[in-house]
Write a protein that holds these residues in place. Structure first.
Motif, PDB file in Angstrom:
ATOM      1  N   VAL A 111      13.479  20.041  10.671  1.00  0.00           N
ATOM      2  CA  VAL A 111      12.303  20.893  10.537  1.00  0.00           C
ATOM      3  C   VAL A 111      12.127  21.252   9.063  1.00  0.00           C
ATOM      4  N   VAL A 112      10.941  21.016   8.567  1.00  0.00           N
ATOM      5  CA  VAL A 112      10.638  21.182   7.148  1.00  0.00           C
ATOM      6  C   VAL A 112      10.368  22.645   6.800  1.00  0.00           C
ATOM      7  N   ARG A 113      10.807  23.048   5.613  1.00  0.00           N
ATOM      8  CA  ARG A 113      10.431  24.322   5.015  1.00  0.00           C
ATOM      9  C   ARG A 113      10.898  24.326   3.584  1.00  0.00           C
ATOM     10  N   PRO A 114      10.086  24.515   2.583  1.00  0.00           N
ATOM     11  CA  PRO A 114       8.633  24.709   2.645  1.00  0.00           C
ATOM     12  C   PRO A 114       7.840  23.409   2.564  1.00  0.00           C
ATOM     13  N   THR A 115       8.455  22.310   2.129  1.00  0.00           N
ATOM     14  CA  THR A 115       7.665  21.086   1.997  1.00  0.00           C
ATOM     15  C   THR A 115       8.577  19.874   2.096  1.00  0.00           C
ATOM     16  N   LEU A 116       7.998  18.740   2.449  1.00  0.00           N
ATOM     17  CA  LEU A 116       8.679  17.445   2.331  1.00  0.00           C
ATOM     18  C   LEU A 116       7.641  16.474   1.793  1.00  0.00           C
ATOM     19  N   GLU A 117       7.964  15.846   0.671  1.00  0.00           N
ATOM     20  CA  GLU A 117       7.050  14.923  -0.002  1.00  0.00           C
ATOM     21  C   GLU A 117       7.587  13.512   0.164  1.00  0.00           C
ATOM     22  N   LEU A 118       6.886  12.719   0.955  1.00  0.00           N
ATOM     23  CA  LEU A 118       7.366  11.388   1.326  1.00  0.00           C
ATOM     24  C   LEU A 118       6.381  10.358   0.793  1.00  0.00           C
ATOM     25  N   VAL A 119       6.888   9.338   0.123  1.00  0.00           N
ATOM     26  CA  VAL A 119       6.034   8.216  -0.266  1.00  0.00           C
ATOM     27  C   VAL A 119       6.456   6.985   0.537  1.00  0.00           C
ATOM     28  N   VAL A 120       5.496   6.462   1.282  1.00  0.00           N
ATOM     29  CA  VAL A 120       5.705   5.293   2.136  1.00  0.00           C
ATOM     30  C   VAL A 120       5.081   4.085   1.437  1.00  0.00           C
ATOM     31  N   THR A 121       5.862   3.029   1.240  1.00  0.00           N
ATOM     32  CA  THR A 121       5.331   1.791   0.663  1.00  0.00           C
ATOM     33  C   THR A 121       5.271   0.756   1.775  1.00  0.00           C
ATOM     34  N   ALA A 122       4.044   0.424   2.164  1.00  0.00           N
ATOM     35  CA  ALA A 122       3.815  -0.415   3.340  1.00  0.00           C
ATOM     36  C   ALA A 122       3.468  -1.838   2.930  1.00  0.00           C
ATOM     37  N   SER A 123       4.063  -2.788   3.622  1.00  0.00           N
ATOM     38  CA  SER A 123       3.736  -4.197   3.422  1.00  0.00           C
ATOM     39  C   SER A 123       2.494  -4.544   4.255  1.00  0.00           C
ATOM     40  N   ASP A 124       2.179  -5.828   4.326  1.00  0.00           N
ATOM     41  CA  ASP A 124       1.059  -6.234   5.181  1.00  0.00           C
ATOM     42  C   ASP A 124       1.538  -7.047   6.387  1.00  0.00           C
ATOM     43  N   ARG A 125       2.806  -6.897   6.746  1.00  0.00           N
ATOM     44  CA  ARG A 125       3.385  -7.623   7.871  1.00  0.00           C
ATOM     45  C   ARG A 125       4.162  -6.647   8.744  1.00  0.00           C
ATOM     46  N   VAL A 130       0.858  -1.189   0.000  1.00  0.00           N
ATOM     47  CA  VAL A 130       0.000   0.000   0.000  1.00  0.00           C
ATOM     48  C   VAL A 130       0.893   1.238   0.000  1.00  0.00           C
ATOM     49  N   GLN A 131       0.625   2.165  -0.924  1.00  0.00           N
ATOM     50  CA  GLN A 131       1.399   3.410  -0.952  1.00  0.00           C
ATOM     51  C   GLN A 131       0.646   4.528  -0.241  1.00  0.00           C
ATOM     52  N   HIS A 132       1.401   5.260   0.585  1.00  0.00           N
ATOM     53  CA  HIS A 132       0.854   6.447   1.241  1.00  0.00           C
ATOM     54  C   HIS A 132       1.726   7.643   0.851  1.00  0.00           C
ATOM     55  N   VAL A 133       1.094   8.798   0.706  1.00  0.00           N
ATOM     56  CA  VAL A 133       1.877  10.025   0.514  1.00  0.00           C
ATOM     57  C   VAL A 133       1.702  10.893   1.756  1.00  0.00           C
ATOM     58  N   LEU A 134       2.836  11.424   2.238  1.00  0.00           N
ATOM     59  CA  LEU A 134       2.816  12.321   3.401  1.00  0.00           C
ATOM     60  C   LEU A 134       3.457  13.630   2.972  1.00  0.00           C
ATOM     61  N   VAL A 135       2.766  14.716   3.178  1.00  0.00           N
ATOM     62  CA  VAL A 135       3.283  16.025   2.813  1.00  0.00           C
ATOM     63  C   VAL A 135       3.421  16.850   4.085  1.00  0.00           C
ATOM     64  N   PHE A 136       4.666  17.139   4.464  1.00  0.00           N
ATOM     65  CA  PHE A 136       4.941  17.912   5.671  1.00  0.00           C
ATOM     66  C   PHE A 136       4.852  19.395   5.349  1.00  0.00           C
ATOM     67  N   GLU A 137       4.459  20.173   6.375  1.00  0.00           N
ATOM     68  CA  GLU A 137       4.286  21.618   6.201  1.00  0.00           C
ATOM     69  C   GLU A 137       5.387  22.384   6.932  1.00  0.00           C
ATOM     70  N   PRO A 138       5.563  23.658   6.604  1.00  0.00           N
ATOM     71  CA  PRO A 138       6.636  24.441   7.220  1.00  0.00           C
ATOM     72  C   PRO A 138       6.568  24.395   8.747  1.00  0.00           C
ATOM     73  N   GLY A 139       7.705  24.160   9.375  1.00  0.00           N
ATOM     74  CA  GLY A 139       7.800  24.142  10.830  1.00  0.00           C
ATOM     75  C   GLY A 139       7.597  22.776  11.445  1.00  0.00           C
ATOM     76  N   GLU A 140       7.141  21.794  10.674  1.00  0.00           N
ATOM     77  CA  GLU A 140       6.907  20.463  11.240  1.00  0.00           C
ATOM     78  C   GLU A 140       8.206  19.664  11.337  1.00  0.00           C
ATOM     79  N   GLU A 141       8.328  18.899  12.424  1.00  0.00           N
ATOM     80  CA  GLU A 141       9.512  18.056  12.640  1.00  0.00           C
ATOM     81  C   GLU A 141       9.219  16.671  12.063  1.00  0.00           C
ATOM     82  N   VAL A 142      10.212  16.108  11.365  1.00  0.00           N
ATOM     83  CA  VAL A 142       9.966  14.925  10.547  1.00  0.00           C
ATOM     84  C   VAL A 142       9.914  13.623  11.347  1.00  0.00           C
ATOM     85  N   VAL A 143      10.898  13.384  12.224  1.00  0.00           N
ATOM     86  CA  VAL A 143      10.967  12.084  12.905  1.00  0.00           C
ATOM     87  C   VAL A 143       9.739  11.886  13.790  1.00  0.00           C
TER      88      VAL A 143
END
Lengths: 146, 146, 146
Positions: free
Chosen positions: A113-127, A12-25
């Motif tokens: 800390v993100v600025r202006p964006t971070l575009e992350l694609v997560v590919t998740a297994s089922d385990r 399953v693919q998920h997209v996560l888009v971080f906004e300015p000032g958000e911490e990633v970990v």
């Protein structure tokens, strides 16, 4: 080398888009925890306004911190999402950052800390993937058989 | 952070192999447009004979150009394919290049010419991802809810 | 550019965890051969205790070797797994490594010894990818139509 197949069904693919000032970990760990995300890999691009990277000292069994000051491009953020062996979720990310002149700095992602964006694609297994504490390295390593 | 699940059905993998003299951003954008590729992430390795990378200046809201002269290894090219918010397709790629001595240079991929090959694997979801213009940054950012 | 769709059915994710002292190129090639892994891409993070990277010299048609001495973080290891055109399997990996001060060194992965871990996620299609020898470059390049 230990290997395991992670998927019976489709990833399953998920997209996560971080906004300015958000911490990633913390943001990525919170999202994985809330959504109980199974074993996953991710890649992403974007930019940080500040970051603290790490280099693992095997003798001292802790990370030397590498401060990254000022705006950098995130050339690639890569890693995985697993269980942490203690009932929670663990994000393991490494990053290469690029400065204005194209020079690079990279390490284990401790905090960014993100600025202006971070575009992350997560590919998740089922385990779920589990970590176990490893005395030799002082790190919680993935045990594919767990 | 905004997140969205991109897949109901299985992701689809495509392999793209660029040939000597081909430009990457236009080639990949043309391929995505012709095939109406849904929201995707990609990673790739290979080599460039010349490239122009970018560092985004948030004050001026434009890219500083970083010329890369001479043959470099493409250590990693990572990014995503989305709609551009204006009826077309947008490729957003970042790259780390390696020189003969192992030193690196990286940035946002503005333009690059392949030689002798670039091997790209695109993992496509079954949902389109849309961008919207963001006044604060001057960039078209992904809106996972669009 | 030549392109091909790699999947009819869903991709399959595998996780490979390398242990201290294991060599990556031979380990990954052996695993792909034993499991007859179809066309795949991979990304991974971890650390090496030593490595030999390469920069391909197009005139001499061979790799200049770049020795990496001492412990480095693997900031990203990316690449693909294909058939080699001669009845076997071929791993094509590029890597960016990070030193204690955050500086980076990268190249084509010729040989690397893991310490303490390397976490690799392989996303495999359901089609084999074939390489063919290319006289102009001296390399075996992927032929998506093969």
């Amino acid at each position: 080398m230990k290997a395991a197949t992670l998927t019976d069904g489709p990833p399953v693919q998920h997209v996560l888009v971080f906004e300015p000032g958000e911490e990633v970990v913390s943001g990525l760990t919170d999202w994985a925890t809330e959504n109980q995300i199974p074993g996953s890999s991710f890649t992403g691009v974007g930019a940080f306004t500040e970051a603290t990277l790490g280099y693992y000292d095997l003798d001292r069994q802790e990370y030397d911190e590498i401060p990254v000051d000022g705006q950098v491009e995130v050339l690639v953020l890569a890693g995985d999402i697993t269980l942490d062996g203690q009932g929670g979720w663990k994000v393991h990310g490494h990053v290469v950052c690029g400065r204005r002149d194209g020079s690079t700095v990279g390490g284990h992602l401790l905090r960014a800390v993100v600025r202006p964006t971070l575009e992350l694609v997560v590919t998740a297994s089922d385990r779920h993937l589990q970590r176990r504490q490893d005395a030799a390295s002082g790190l919680a390593l993935i045990d594919p058989a767990a």
